[in-house]
Design a protein around this motif. Structure first.
Motif, PDB file in Angstrom:
ATOM      1  N   VAL A  69       9.623  22.549 -13.753  1.00  0.00           N
ATOM      2  CA  VAL A  69       8.400  21.769 -13.472  1.00  0.00           C
ATOM      3  C   VAL A  69       8.506  20.945 -12.197  1.00  0.00           C
ATOM      4  O   VAL A  69       7.664  20.109 -11.919  1.00  0.00           O
ATOM      5  N   SER A  70       9.568  21.155 -11.409  1.00  0.00           N
ATOM      6  CA  SER A  70       9.764  20.457 -10.134  1.00  0.00           C
ATOM      7  C   SER A  70       9.798  18.944 -10.311  1.00  0.00           C
ATOM      8  O   SER A  70       9.133  18.188  -9.583  1.00  0.00           O
ATOM      9  N   ASP A  71      10.612  18.481 -11.233  1.00  0.00           N
ATOM     10  CA  ASP A  71      10.694  17.061 -11.562  1.00  0.00           C
ATOM     11  C   ASP A  71      11.338  16.258 -10.428  1.00  0.00           C
ATOM     12  O   ASP A  71      12.461  16.535 -10.018  1.00  0.00           O
ATOM     13  N   ASN A  72      10.620  15.244  -9.925  1.00  0.00           N
ATOM     14  CA  ASN A  72      11.129  14.423  -8.827  1.00  0.00           C
ATOM     15  C   ASN A  72      12.315  13.556  -9.235  1.00  0.00           C
ATOM     16  O   ASN A  72      13.293  13.425  -8.497  1.00  0.00           O
ATOM     17  N   PRO A  86       8.271  27.146 -17.863  1.00  0.00           N
ATOM     18  CA  PRO A  86       8.214  25.847 -18.552  1.00  0.00           C
ATOM     19  C   PRO A  86       8.137  25.952 -20.072  1.00  0.00           C
ATOM     20  O   PRO A  86       8.786  25.176 -20.786  1.00  0.00           O
ATOM     21  N   ARG A  87       7.344  26.913 -20.585  1.00  0.00           N
ATOM     22  CA  ARG A  87       7.188  27.033 -22.042  1.00  0.00           C
ATOM     23  C   ARG A  87       8.496  27.414 -22.729  1.00  0.00           C
ATOM     24  O   ARG A  87       8.687  27.145 -23.922  1.00  0.00           O
ATOM     25  N   LYS A  88       9.401  28.033 -21.967  1.00  0.00           N
ATOM     26  CA  LYS A  88      10.686  28.456 -22.541  1.00  0.00           C
ATOM     27  C   LYS A  88      11.643  27.280 -22.742  1.00  0.00           C
ATOM     28  O   LYS A  88      12.647  27.409 -23.455  1.00  0.00           O
ATOM     29  N   VAL A  89      11.347  26.144 -22.075  1.00  0.00           N
ATOM     30  CA  VAL A  89      12.220  24.971 -22.218  1.00  0.00           C
ATOM     31  C   VAL A  89      11.458  23.787 -22.806  1.00  0.00           C
ATOM     32  O   VAL A  89      11.832  22.631 -22.606  1.00  0.00           O
ATOM     33  N   GLY A  90      10.371  24.098 -23.532  1.00  0.00           N
ATOM     34  CA  GLY A  90       9.733  23.073 -24.342  1.00  0.00           C
ATOM     35  C   GLY A  90       8.544  22.353 -23.749  1.00  0.00           C
ATOM     36  O   GLY A  90       8.027  21.415 -24.370  1.00  0.00           O
ATOM     37  N   ASP A 111      -0.231  24.519 -21.943  1.00  0.00           N
ATOM     38  CA  ASP A 111      -1.574  24.212 -21.445  1.00  0.00           C
ATOM     39  C   ASP A 111      -1.511  23.428 -20.137  1.00  0.00           C
ATOM     40  O   ASP A 111      -2.337  23.622 -19.248  1.00  0.00           O
ATOM     41  N   ASN A 112      -0.550  22.536 -20.030  1.00  0.00           N
ATOM     42  CA  ASN A 112      -0.383  21.752 -18.810  1.00  0.00           C
ATOM     43  C   ASN A 112       0.583  22.414 -17.828  1.00  0.00           C
ATOM     44  O   ASN A 112       0.374  22.354 -16.612  1.00  0.00           O
ATOM     45  N   TYR A 113       1.613  23.027 -18.369  1.00  0.00           N
ATOM     46  CA  TYR A 113       2.627  23.684 -17.540  1.00  0.00           C
ATOM     47  C   TYR A 113       2.618  25.186 -17.839  1.00  0.00           C
ATOM     48  O   TYR A 113       3.506  25.709 -18.488  1.00  0.00           O
ATOM     49  N   TYR A 114       1.562  25.845 -17.376  1.00  0.00           N
ATOM     50  CA  TYR A 114       1.386  27.273 -17.586  1.00  0.00           C
ATOM     51  C   TYR A 114       2.409  28.053 -16.756  1.00  0.00           C
ATOM     52  O   TYR A 114       3.096  27.493 -15.882  1.00  0.00           O
ATOM     53  N   ASP A 115       2.535  29.338 -17.007  1.00  0.00           N
ATOM     54  CA  ASP A 115       3.590  30.147 -16.389  1.00  0.00           C
ATOM     55  C   ASP A 115       3.573  30.067 -14.864  1.00  0.00           C
ATOM     56  O   ASP A 115       4.618  30.029 -14.212  1.00  0.00           O
ATOM     57  N   TYR A 131       1.278  34.700  -9.411  1.00  0.00           N
ATOM     58  CA  TYR A 131       0.688  34.104 -10.599  1.00  0.00           C
ATOM     59  C   TYR A 131       0.191  32.670 -10.422  1.00  0.00           C
ATOM     60  O   TYR A 131      -0.300  32.074 -11.385  1.00  0.00           O
ATOM     61  N   GLY A 132       0.263  32.126  -9.227  1.00  0.00           N
ATOM     62  CA  GLY A 132      -0.125  30.732  -9.037  1.00  0.00           C
ATOM     63  C   GLY A 132      -1.588  30.451  -9.290  1.00  0.00           C
ATOM     64  O   GLY A 132      -1.962  29.325  -9.644  1.00  0.00           O
ATOM     65  N   ASP A 133      -2.457  31.458  -9.115  1.00  0.00           N
ATOM     66  CA  ASP A 133      -3.898  31.253  -9.266  1.00  0.00           C
ATOM     67  C   ASP A 133      -4.425  31.680 -10.635  1.00  0.00           C
ATOM     68  O   ASP A 133      -5.633  31.841 -10.830  1.00  0.00           O
ATOM     69  N   THR A 134      -3.533  31.871 -11.594  1.00  0.00           N
ATOM     70  CA  THR A 134      -3.951  32.267 -12.932  1.00  0.00           C
ATOM     71  C   THR A 134      -3.132  31.526 -13.980  1.00  0.00           C
ATOM     72  O   THR A 134      -2.013  31.076 -13.692  1.00  0.00           O
TER      73      THR A 134
END
Length: 378
Positions: free
Chosen positions: A131-134, A274-278, A282-286, A294-297
């Motif tokens: 999720v590119s966590d700062n 993201p969904r594979k690590v919890g 809905d917020n962190y889609y593939d 896949y960035g636009d879907t």
């Protein structure tokens, strides 16, 4: 009979020649010439978007791998803000430091002095790619120090590069904060802080951008100055990706000092969704951190497609550095691209065309290259 033999030989040689030409065909040029609206819109006004792209075709003969690089406007002297793409080298350098420190492992628990978040190195690296966590990135910067990151990269031939600051907030602090390391459940020890060099102003083309910017809710009507920011051009990003994905192609002093276990962990973190690590899908889609293809879907990425990458987006600049592997169609390639989408020329106003222009361009570009790679394979 001799004439027939000669004719057959010429046909065979022509066939081989055509095969070789097809193998090294510039698929990047073909993709950028696409009439797909998401690509054509950008290419029709390409100077506005400051696009830079490097695509690597991967050819195999037996156990041998041969790279063919194709560039579009790649220029180390033309600045773009790398945003979160700098988290990739930070994560790799952190793993290398762990391998060289007998008392630490990926699963060592720690927190930064003055902070309440307790974590592990493995968790931080996972969050960086998923999720590119700062904050995860900044903790690893405290662990390493900017000078050590820059020196370590340059020693491996990864230059130009300059990691100058943490992400998500501004600070001029040059001294890293100590990490409080858990030796066991109840005993801790601090690490030694490091004093890092002050960043020098970069002297690059387009280091001043736009016509204005916001600072403390006030619009300043002059170009935004990026000269003290991080610097991580397309060429360096792409070289790092090659070393991580194909370490066997490089000499020992160009490789990172990672065990097989650490290398496998890194590759897994790079493609894990993201969904594979919890995370909430809905917020962190593939496609949240997978701009290419896949960035636009919000569709689910098929299991046979793995994207090992790191994206960045800030100040209107979108960048993705990726190795894409389609196991079903047996194709793979590397691609790094950046695009600026800031139509009004004002920075820090949060008015950028990420969803309207930038991400659709990168997604369509990835799909076009992927389609052309399948055609080339067949």
């Amino acid at each position: 009979m001799k004439k027939l033999f000669y004719t057959l030989v010429m046909v065979f040689l022509t066939f081989i020649s055509c095969q070789d030409n097809n193998r090294d065909e510039n698929l990047l040029a073909l993709a950028l010439a696409s009439e797909k609206p998401a690509i054509k819109r950008v290419m029709d006004s390409v100077d506005q978007y400051e696009v830079q792209i490097r695509y690597t075709q991967i050819n195999r003969t037996g156990d041998s791998i041969h790279f063919v690089d194709y560039d579009f406007q790649v220029d180390d002297d033309y600045y773009f803000y790398p945003a979160s793409t700098v988290k990739f080298p930070v994560a790799v350098m952190a793993l290398e430091r762990l391998n060289e420190t007998d008392t630490l492992t990926r699963e060592t628990r720690y927190y930064v002095e003055g902070d309440s978040i307790e974590t592990t190195f493995a968790k931080d690296i996972s969050q960086i790619f998923a999720v590119s966590d700062n904050l995860a990135n900044n903790r690893l910067v405290e662990f390493l120090g900017q000078d050590a990151i820059n020196k370590g990269l340059e020693e491996k031939g990864l230059s130009p590069v300059r990691i100058a600051h943490r992400l998500g907030y501004h600070t001029d602090e040059l001294t890293t904060k100590p990490l409080i390391i858990y030796l066991n459940d109840s005993t801790t020890t601090p690490t030694e802080p490091s004093l890092n060099s002050a960043p020098f102003p970069l002297k690059l083309n387009a280091i001043h951008k736009g016509i204005g910017y916001y600072e403390d809710d006030e619009q300043i009507n002059e170009p935004f100055n990026f000269s003290l920011k991080n610097y991580y051009p397309v060429s360096t990003q792409h070289k790092l990706l090659k070393r991580v994905i194909f370490p066997e192609k490089f000499s020992n002093n160009e490789r990172f000092n990672l065990t097989k276990n650490q290398h496998d962990f890194l590759l897994n973190a790079m493609h894990t969704l993201p969904r594979k690590v919890g995370y909430d899908p809905d917020n962190y889609y593939d496609g949240y951190c997978k701009f290419f293809m896949y960035g636009d879907t919000k569709k689910t990425i098929p299991d046979h497609i793995k994207i090992y990458n790191k994206v960045g987006f800030a100040y209107g600049t979108l960048t993705d550095c990726a190795y894409i592997k389609d196991e079903k169609n047996n194709v793979d390639f590397l691609i790094t691209a950046t695009i600026l989408v800031n139509k009004d020329g004002i920075f820090n106003d949060n008015v950028y065309e990420y969803d309207a222009v930038g991400i659709p361009f990168l997604a369509e570009l990835g799909r076009e290259i992927h389609r052309l790679e399948i055609e080339r394979k067949n």
